[in-house]
Every structure is written in C-alpha cells, then in structure tokens.
Design a protein around this motif. Structure first.
Motif, mmCIF file in Angstrom:
data_model
loop_
_atom_site.group_PDB
_atom_site.id
_atom_site.type_symbol
_atom_site.label_atom_id
_atom_site.label_comp_id
_atom_site.label_asym_id
_atom_site.label_seq_id
_atom_site.Cartn_x
_atom_site.Cartn_y
_atom_site.Cartn_z
ATOM 1 N N LEU A 1 -4.831 19.082 -7.205
ATOM 2 C CA LEU A 1 -5.095 17.878 -7.975
ATOM 3 C C LEU A 1 -4.627 17.835 -9.602
ATOM 4 C CD1 LEU A 1 -7.142 15.383 -7.838
ATOM 5 C CD2 LEU A 1 -8.970 16.590 -8.922
ATOM 6 N N TRP B 1 -10.202 16.351 0.769
ATOM 7 C CA TRP B 1 -10.339 17.197 -0.504
ATOM 8 C C TRP B 1 -11.136 18.332 -0.213
ATOM 9 C CZ3 TRP B 1 -12.478 13.926 -5.336
ATOM 10 C CH2 TRP B 1 -12.248 14.653 -6.412
ATOM 11 N N THR C 1 -8.791 22.684 -6.630
ATOM 12 C CA THR C 1 -9.139 21.787 -5.434
ATOM 13 C C THR C 1 -8.110 21.007 -4.893
ATOM 14 O OG1 THR C 1 -9.682 19.835 -6.958
ATOM 15 C CG2 THR C 1 -11.263 21.261 -6.103
ATOM 16 N N TYR C 2 -7.655 20.758 -3.906
ATOM 17 C CA TYR C 2 -6.244 20.064 -3.436
ATOM 18 C C TYR C 2 -6.751 19.030 -2.358
ATOM 19 C CZ TYR C 2 -7.029 22.639 0.964
ATOM 20 O OH TYR C 2 -7.410 23.317 2.226
ATOM 21 N N VAL C 3 -5.479 18.019 -2.220
ATOM 22 C CA VAL C 3 -5.820 16.851 -1.228
ATOM 23 C C VAL C 3 -4.790 17.162 -0.207
ATOM 24 C CG1 VAL C 3 -6.986 15.508 -2.827
ATOM 25 C CG2 VAL C 3 -4.557 15.391 -2.751
ATOM 26 N N SER C 4 -4.935 16.397 0.940
ATOM 27 C CA SER C 4 -4.032 16.172 1.744
ATOM 28 C C SER C 4 -4.064 15.043 2.380
ATOM 29 C CB SER C 4 -3.853 17.397 2.980
ATOM 30 O OG SER C 4 -5.132 17.534 3.608
ATOM 31 N N VAL D 1 -7.473 10.488 2.603
ATOM 32 C CA VAL D 1 -7.196 12.027 2.331
ATOM 33 C C VAL D 1 -8.402 12.915 2.466
ATOM 34 C CG1 VAL D 1 -5.693 11.325 0.424
ATOM 35 C CG2 VAL D 1 -8.197 11.842 -0.244
ATOM 36 N N SER E 1 -8.870 12.307 -10.277
ATOM 37 C CA SER E 1 -9.962 12.613 -9.489
ATOM 38 C C SER E 1 -10.876 11.557 -8.917
ATOM 39 C CB SER E 1 -11.064 13.759 -10.137
ATOM 40 O OG SER E 1 -12.342 13.711 -9.407
ATOM 41 N N ALA F 1 -10.587 9.305 -0.438
ATOM 42 C CA ALA F 1 -11.388 10.145 0.574
ATOM 43 C C ALA F 1 -12.563 9.164 1.232
ATOM 44 C CB ALA F 1 -11.949 11.281 -0.274
ATOM 45 N N ARG G 1 -0.371 20.323 1.342
ATOM 46 C CA ARG G 1 -1.505 20.380 0.222
ATOM 47 C C ARG G 1 -0.934 19.718 -1.235
ATOM 48 N NH1 ARG G 1 -4.373 26.087 1.083
ATOM 49 N NH2 ARG G 1 -5.296 25.623 3.249
ATOM 50 N N ILE H 1 -8.716 9.844 -6.181
ATOM 51 C CA ILE H 1 -8.730 10.544 -4.968
ATOM 52 C C ILE H 1 -10.282 10.540 -4.346
ATOM 53 C CG2 ILE H 1 -8.806 12.949 -3.976
ATOM 54 C CD1 ILE H 1 -6.061 11.687 -4.645
ATOM 55 N N ARG H 2 -11.164 10.219 -5.129
ATOM 56 C CA ARG H 2 -12.656 10.137 -4.358
ATOM 57 C C ARG H 2 -12.797 8.873 -3.658
ATOM 58 N NH1 ARG H 2 -15.303 11.144 -8.620
ATOM 59 N NH2 ARG H 2 -15.820 13.490 -8.174
#
Length: 144
Positions: free
Chosen positions: A51, A80, A89-92, A78, A66, A73, A48, A69-70
């Motif tokens: 953000l 989110w 919020t986190y991303v992986s 990723v 953000s 995704a 994880r 990342i969007r």
C-alpha cells in the motif's frame, strides 16, 4: 416557473467531453487505480503491491490509497492482505479485475484504431493539442 439556464461549462464537461462513455467495463476511477496496481505489481512475480508503494507511485497519502483500495475490495477487484513477515499490507488484483481490465483494454484499443482510421492525422493532432490546452487551463483553475 423559472426557466433553466444552460451552463455551458457543465454542458461541455458532462455532455460533449464525456470520458465515461469510453469506459465500458470499469469506471474511470477504478480503471485508474487498477492500472497502477497492475503496473506496480508487475515488478513482483506475485503481483503484490504494498500500500505504501502504491501511494508513493500515485503521489497520494496512504490514507487516500487505503480508502480507494477498500472500495475496490468491496467491488471484488482486489485482495487486501497483510504480509506477516514485513508487517505491511499489500493488494493484488483478482481474476475478475484482470478479466475486466483485459476487456476494457481491448475495447479501448479497438476504439482507438477506429478513430485513427476515420479521422485525418492533422485533425487528431489539432484535437490533442486543444485537449492539452484544456487540461492546462482546468489544472490552472484548480490551483487558483
């Protein structure tokens, strides 16, 4: 009919210095973001990356992170999610992104090996020095 004039700067950056040619599996921007997500995620066993931590790592605002990342995704690179406990919020990385990154890394490694086997060390050093000068000039042009 007006004759087209070749813009040497445009020709240099688009045709002679095309970095996109080396990004066979992911485009350069996606590769850049995914690399940093993977790097930051290595610090956590879950992979994880919060953000705000990613934004700080990349020296961008959370808003810029953000937006990027969007886009990642939407491409399926990723996940989110929200950490309810921490209200952050986190991303992986998805398995798709990891697979593409592995393929890209192998391709780049193979290409690098081919370059160092084929081009004499002195030529490579001159090229790297010249590229550093070009980055410095371009970076200075951005600020002035």
């Amino acid at each position: 009919m007006a004759e087209y004039q070749i813009n040497l700067g445009e020709d240099f950056f688009l045709n002679r210095l095309s970095v996109e040619q080396v990004f066979a599996f992911l485009d350069q921007t996606d590769s850049f973001w995914l690399y940093h997500i993977q790097r930051c995620g290595a610090e956590d066993d879950s992979g994880r990356v919060y953000l705000s931590d990613l934004a700080a790592e990349m020296n961008v605002t959370v808003s810029v992170a953000s937006k990027s990342i969007r886009a990642l995704a939407e491409k399926g690179f990723v996940l989110w999610e929200t950490d309810e406990k921490r209200e952050r919020t986190y991303v992986s990385l998805t398995s798709r992104a990891k697979g593409l990154m592995d393929s890209q890394r192998q391709w780049l490694s193979d290409a690098y090996e081919k370059v160092v086997r084929t081009i004499p060390q002195a030529d490579l050093e001159t090229t790297m020095s010249t590229m550093a000068k070009i980055r410095g000039i371009v970076g200075a042009a951005d600020q002035g």
